[in-house]
Scaffold this motif. Structure first.
Motif, PDB file in Angstrom:
ATOM      1  N   ARG A 139      62.872  59.465  37.965  1.00 29.17           N
ATOM      2  CA  ARG A 139      62.185  60.726  38.271  1.00 29.17           C
ATOM      3  C   ARG A 139      61.287  61.154  37.125  1.00 29.17           C
ATOM      4  N   MET A 140      61.753  60.991  35.891  1.00 27.93           N
ATOM      5  CA  MET A 140      60.938  61.388  34.747  1.00 27.93           C
ATOM      6  C   MET A 140      59.741  60.456  34.565  1.00 27.93           C
ATOM      7  N   CYS A 141      59.877  59.204  34.935  1.00 32.67           N
ATOM      8  CA  CYS A 141      58.704  58.318  34.948  1.00 32.67           C
ATOM      9  C   CYS A 141      57.643  58.889  35.877  1.00 32.67           C
ATOM     10  N   ASP A 142      58.064  59.383  37.030  1.00 31.48           N
ATOM     11  CA  ASP A 142      57.126  59.978  37.987  1.00 31.48           C
ATOM     12  C   ASP A 142      56.531  61.270  37.445  1.00 31.48           C
ATOM     13  N   VAL A 143      57.368  62.126  36.872  1.00 25.14           N
ATOM     14  CA  VAL A 143      56.891  63.412  36.349  1.00 25.14           C
ATOM     15  C   VAL A 143      55.871  63.193  35.236  1.00 25.14           C
ATOM     16  N   VAL A 144      56.206  62.358  34.268  1.00 19.88           N
ATOM     17  CA  VAL A 144      55.285  62.132  33.144  1.00 19.88           C
ATOM     18  C   VAL A 144      54.012  61.450  33.631  1.00 19.88           C
ATOM     19  N   ALA A 166      66.557  47.734  28.389  1.00 23.92           N
ATOM     20  CA  ALA A 166      66.644  48.060  29.815  1.00 23.92           C
ATOM     21  C   ALA A 166      65.822  49.302  30.147  1.00 23.92           C
ATOM     22  N   ASP A 167      65.842  50.302  29.260  1.00 28.73           N
ATOM     23  CA  ASP A 167      65.076  51.523  29.524  1.00 28.73           C
ATOM     24  C   ASP A 167      63.574  51.253  29.486  1.00 28.73           C
ATOM     25  N   VAL A 168      63.123  50.463  28.522  1.00 29.09           N
ATOM     26  CA  VAL A 168      61.691  50.168  28.448  1.00 29.09           C
ATOM     27  C   VAL A 168      61.259  49.331  29.652  1.00 29.09           C
ATOM     28  N   GLU A 169      62.094  48.403  30.077  1.00 31.34           N
ATOM     29  CA  GLU A 169      61.800  47.642  31.297  1.00 31.34           C
ATOM     30  C   GLU A 169      61.705  48.576  32.503  1.00 31.34           C
ATOM     31  N   LEU A 170      62.630  49.526  32.589  1.00 31.79           N
ATOM     32  CA  LEU A 170      62.632  50.490  33.700  1.00 31.79           C
ATOM     33  C   LEU A 170      61.357  51.324  33.675  1.00 31.79           C
ATOM     34  N   PHE A 171      60.990  51.818  32.499  1.00 26.20           N
ATOM     35  CA  PHE A 171      59.757  52.603  32.378  1.00 26.20           C
ATOM     36  C   PHE A 171      58.555  51.781  32.820  1.00 26.20           C
ATOM     37  N   ALA A 172      58.471  50.547  32.332  1.00 20.86           N
ATOM     38  CA  ALA A 172      57.318  49.702  32.651  1.00 20.86           C
ATOM     39  C   ALA A 172      57.197  49.469  34.158  1.00 20.86           C
ATOM     40  N   LYS A 173      58.323  49.451  34.825  1.00 26.09           N
ATOM     41  CA  LYS A 173      58.333  49.242  36.277  1.00 26.09           C
ATOM     42  C   LYS A 173      57.913  50.489  37.035  1.00 26.09           C
ATOM     43  N   HIS A 174      58.220  51.677  36.497  1.00 23.66           N
ATOM     44  CA  HIS A 174      58.084  52.899  37.287  1.00 23.66           C
ATOM     45  C   HIS A 174      56.981  53.851  36.842  1.00 23.66           C
ATOM     46  N   VAL A 175      56.455  53.727  35.627  1.00 22.22           N
ATOM     47  CA  VAL A 175      55.337  54.606  35.274  1.00 22.22           C
ATOM     48  C   VAL A 175      54.069  54.107  35.955  1.00 22.22           C
ATOM     49  N   GLN A 176      53.146  55.038  36.158  1.00 24.50           N
ATOM     50  CA  GLN A 176      51.880  54.689  36.788  1.00 24.50           C
ATOM     51  C   GLN A 176      50.915  54.130  35.750  1.00 24.50           C
ATOM     52  N   PRO A 177      49.944  53.326  36.198  1.00 24.29           N
ATOM     53  CA  PRO A 177      48.944  52.804  35.261  1.00 24.29           C
ATOM     54  C   PRO A 177      48.293  53.938  34.475  1.00 24.29           C
ATOM     55  N   GLY A 178      48.148  53.724  33.190  1.00 19.83           N
ATOM     56  CA  GLY A 178      47.563  54.746  32.323  1.00 19.83           C
ATOM     57  C   GLY A 178      48.577  55.515  31.522  1.00 19.83           C
ATOM     58  N   THR A 179      49.848  55.499  31.947  1.00 18.72           N
ATOM     59  CA  THR A 179      50.913  56.140  31.177  1.00 18.72           C
ATOM     60  C   THR A 179      51.540  55.115  30.249  1.00 18.72           C
ATOM     61  N   LYS A 180      51.486  55.395  28.962  1.00 19.50           N
ATOM     62  CA  LYS A 180      51.983  54.458  27.957  1.00 19.50           C
ATOM     63  C   LYS A 180      53.437  54.763  27.609  1.00 19.50           C
ATOM     64  N   ILE A 181      54.070  53.807  26.940  1.00 14.39           N
ATOM     65  CA  ILE A 181      55.498  53.891  26.624  1.00 14.39           C
ATOM     66  C   ILE A 181      55.695  53.846  25.120  1.00 14.39           C
ATOM     67  N   LYS A 182      56.551  54.756  24.620  1.00  6.79           N
ATOM     68  CA  LYS A 182      56.990  54.703  23.229  1.00  6.79           C
ATOM     69  C   LYS A 182      58.496  54.497  23.189  1.00  6.79           C
ATOM     70  N   ALA A 183      58.924  53.470  22.498  1.00  2.32           N
ATOM     71  CA  ALA A 183      60.349  53.213  22.270  1.00  2.32           C
ATOM     72  C   ALA A 183      60.717  53.749  20.901  1.00  2.32           C
TER      73      ALA A 183
END
Length: 217
Positions: A139-144, A166-183
């Motif tokens: 859900r937070m992947c969608d919100v962000v 596992a969390d970074v893999e999950l984020f990469a799967k569920h965030v939309q293009p253009g949203t970047k990830i910080k571990a």
């Protein structure tokens, strides 16, 4: 991976409660010499660090840190103050209780209110994965992704857990293009850093990676 490539993705971090100006100055010097993406420091040191760095390195600071349960008005005021004192990037903590209550719209509105206060600076949204269920993380992947923020960030490092593969893999799967990830939090080795980048992280929040890479040379 090349050392310089890894370092270019690092937010060199010093957020310990007892951090002194000498500690902050040291990581500023290390960030400059190693060409990290930024230094991430407490708000009370932003003005001093910005004056010391003179625009040679991005200054990142934290808002609503580490618990995230301040009011939106307080987070906005914190952000405006940080920007006024020279912050280039903002890492904010969401209200975890709102996530648990299913108040995703309030979380979204707060992120966007802080983003407006950033006045064009980069905003990273800390969702504190160790406190969330998998459903809440998705859900937070969608919100962000729907917000104006540039990044979703795993962790503060102050809640008993940090970034996981596992969390970074999950984020990469569920965030939309253009949203970047910080571990961030718990990056224990150079191999960990390389793995997080391979999995899709764009930034790494760590206090120890610079020293680990120096030791590897």
């Amino acid at each position: 991976m090349q050392k310089d490539f890894i370092l270019s993705h690092v937010d060199h971090t010093m957020l310990k409660q007892g951090a002194t100006w000498a500690d902050i100055q040291r990581i500023c010097d290390e960030g400059l010499s190693h060409k990290t993406a930024s230094v991430c420091i407490p708000p009370s040191y932003v003005a001093d660090a910005a004056a010391y760095l003179k625009g040679q390195l991005a200054v990142c600071t934290v808002i609503g840190f580490p618990n995230g349960y301040q009011t939106t008005a307080v987070k906005v005021a914190e952000t405006k103050d940080a920007i006024a004192h020279g912050a280039d990037e903002i890492d904010m903590v969401i209200n975890i209780g709102w996530v648990k209550d299913g108040k995703d719209q309030k979380v979204l509105e707060e992120i966007n209110a802080v983003k407006e206060a950033c006045q064009g600076r980069i905003l990273k949204v800390i969702v504190e994965t160790c406190l969330l269920t998998e459903e809440e993380k998705i859900r937070m992947c969608d919100v962000v992704s729907r917000s104006e923020a540039e990044y979703i960030k795993t962790s503060t490092g102050f809640a008993g857990g940090g970034a996981t593969f596992a969390d970074v893999e999950l984020f990469a799967k569920h965030v939309q293009p253009g949203t970047k990830i910080k571990a961030a939090g718990g990056i224990k080795s150079v191999a960990d850093a390389e793995k997080f980048l391979e999995l899709g992280a764009e930034r790494l929040g760590t206090s120890s990676l610079v020293a680990m890479l120096d030791q590897k040379d």
